[in-house]
Scaffold this active site. Sequence first.
Site, PDB file in Angstrom:
ATOM      1  N   GLY A   1      -5.128  -0.569   0.016  1.00  0.00           N
ATOM      2  CA  GLY A   1      -5.085  -1.980  -0.580  1.00  0.00           C
ATOM      3  C   GLY A   1      -5.025  -3.076   0.497  1.00  0.00           C
ATOM      4  CD  GLU A   2      -0.937  -4.333   1.002  1.00  0.00           C
ATOM      5  OE1 GLU A   2      -0.743  -5.276   0.317  1.00  0.00           O
ATOM      6  OE2 GLU A   2      -1.096  -3.011   0.760  1.00  0.00           O
ATOM      7  CG  LEU A   3      -7.691  -1.139   6.581  1.00  0.00           C
ATOM      8  CD1 LEU A   3      -6.949  -1.309   7.804  1.00  0.00           C
ATOM      9  CD2 LEU A   3      -8.483   0.093   6.498  1.00  0.00           C
TER      10      LEU A   3
ATOM     11  CB  SER B   1      -0.773  -0.033   1.261  1.00  0.00           C
ATOM     12  OG  SER B   1      -2.220  -0.959   0.883  1.00  0.00           O
TER      13      SER B   1
END
Length: 909
Positions: A867-869, A698
């Site tokens: 994106g990662e969250l 991210s």
Amino acid sequence: MIQKRFFVNGVERNVIVDGEDTLAKVLREQLGLTGTKVGCGTGHCGSCNVILNGKLIRSCVFKINRITEGDCVTTVEGIGTPEKLHPLQKAWVKFGAAQCGFCTPGFIVSAKALLDQNPKPTREEVREWFHVNRNACRCTGYIPIVDAVMAAAKVLRGEMSESELEYRLPENGRIWGGTYPRPTAVAKATGTLDYGADLGLKLPEETLQLALVQATVSHANIRGIDTSEAEKMPGVYKVVTHKDVKGKNRITGLITFPTNKGDGWDRPILCDEKVFQFGDAIAIVCADTYENACAAAEKVKVDLEILPAYMSAPAAMAEDALEIHPGTPNIYYIQNLEKGDPTGPIFETAAVTVEDDFYVGRQPHMTIEPDVGFAYMTDDGILKIHSKTIGAHLHLYMIAPGLGVEPDKIALVSNPMGGTFGYKFSPTMEALVGAATLATGKPCFLRYTYFQHMTYTGKRSPFFVNIKYAADKEGRLLAMETDYNVDHGPYSEFGDLLTLRGAQFMGAGYNIPNIKGTGRTVCTNHAWGSAFRAYGSPQSLYSSELLMDELAEKLGMDPWEIRFKNCYRPGATNPSGQEPEVFSYPEMLEALKPRYEAAKKKAEKESTDTIKKGVGLAMACYGCGLDGPDSSEAWAVLNPDDTVTIVSAWEDHGQGADMGAIGTAHEALRPLGITPDRLRFTWPDTSQTPNSGPSGGSRQQVLTGNAIRVACTEMVAGLRKADGTCMTYAEAIAAGKPVKYVGKFTVPGVACDEKGQGKPFVVYMYGVFLAEVSVNTETGKVTVDKMTLMADIGKVNNRLVTDGQIYGGIAQGIGLALSEDFEDIKKHSTLLGAGFPFAKDIPDNIEIVYFENYPREFGPFGAAGVGELPLSSPHAAIGNAIYNACGVRVHRLPARPEKILAGLGGEHV
């Protein structure tokens, strides 16, 4: 050969075909209609959908010999064009239903077939249609797709004006924070964007088609490779082995830490001495056709001495286990974590302690587009490699020494790609197509079958975790101890970094003053460990979040209460000893509480003897960057037609690099009054674009977003006229002004030391998940009824992009929790076998609440990543909800029905 005369998109076609070819192949290769995509090639994904005589079919498994005289086929090209979009295509653009876009043509064709027979479907009927017809999307979580179908249906029924599907620029002209459509959306919705296999059909006639000779065992010594028979097969130009590779024949793993006991040169381009995992490439057959290449590949004889295969970390750690890479121990990296005071005495005197073991396994990425790429020599002697790389500059330096090519004689290009979700953070085929081109002097094209894609590309690395908490009688955390082993497969690349992630994210979200931990990176013979969205945090947070519920239960506290008591507040530090840059958890938890209480009451009211309802919480956290002082570069260039091109290597694997670049640039260029339609972006090409770093962790919205902001700010300063408007290109040239402006940005991070302490990321993403589930106690099936995410990602660049990222990440988290696995190489090598979540496996009720009053100091215009969250811990919330519903604590994912039934029967699962 046979002749077929039929209609395609209303035009009569007369073709001579091989009757055993599929309709998809004829459409794509003979008729040039590449809007029809081929993903799995087995009828499981729907990307190949076309309409035949009014009926939806999967053209990748429909033989052309079944077509009869006068049949009518409709492909996406027959539904609408970029100049004349169908309402479905307009709706896809408006609602952000095309992310990577590879599955989009198949979905639009499928939706057209649905609406032709049912013009007024309910949302549930739309989801049922896509589920039954196996339309698979890995990006969107299906909600934007259903939104688009419902809106288009209204237009087609005359209940809504088609103009309502078109974007309108706000009166203030600002697109930041809004729903401006992605610049690639129209091309994706019309099937006109060329992905790797489409570009492969446009290569010169001399292009060689490649087939791999691969290992069918997981561990062996190579005693000999005999290519003589294969080389005599029809159409074969050359069979390439390790002897033809002029460099080191190794891909460097770029060892991150000096304490790593490996040297990073452990992955062969083509196996020479050993096979380290199933699917390892041993030889490349280069032939005139793919069919001839495959036939010849069957004739290559490989003499192997089979060795014991260590398919898990515990097996490879056994005292009698062989060293998989002779000279390097199977445990090749140890990550220590020490924060605060020694934890031993604290655990001895603490009022309450809890301890448990957890396992999060080998999640497959299951992109719809399989891996694909090609290479050729340019006229000026550059080896150019096109692929799905999400780290173009990174991969260049990882493969150049192995190929024996100087870095300035090689260039990598990121094609438009159908999702990667991280597996392409590792080079997969880049070195293979490069080696074939260097050995033959010809352009070379390689596309994996879906079996090859599933078995040979990397997977999420499993974590075996033991974790302990100590707390006082009020529930305040005093200490944490962790001990974990990371099964990283046979290749070391980024394995040490992944193990560090465990130290950074176990217990993240909570102020734990005293921590001691040890993590080990273990070499095994299972699929190599590659990056997967939320790299390291799903394994870490599943462990710490389920243990948090165990602690709450032991204390007699509510799971919400214990989280609210221990979450980050001023003065707190994360596991790396770093004070968080913002403190949004208390507000998010308070905003979530009424939803949580309502969900608990609903679950209690609706539970029956057979269907048990439950709710679960989980904190979410992830950093934006690659640890320490991460950097990026971008340019802003004024063009002769007075458009502005944002030049960067921001690789787009579906997450929205196009919109990220345009949205950020437009906000920075607003003083010049440049409208968004005058902005352009670039596809990454290491020979033409600056090094923006990889699209992982991210990092891009923060790092490359800032580089774009700096470049555009410089352009504003350089080209702004006295009246506030922008110089034209002609005016700038006449005034002697530069038309190219360079932006560079580095975050002031500090890499973690040997005790895991530092400031690895200066920008984080924070969230809290609420899962609501139903458990059928007779079948063991778990259904996720609703997911809620309270999300702090700083300021939002574009709502379509961030909503889509969150929906898709949560969908992947549901898959990780309930069905997805790649433990059995053969059984789990298809979408269905590996537990892919289709439309009805994902709830139509996913609520996102943004908290934008925490702008990030080091994020462009206050933005963090996203994106990662959404995949950091939704599965943990689901795990806690399962326990709340039926009393089964799932320690080893996925929570498949048989596991739930075993847990209900009293087994430890």
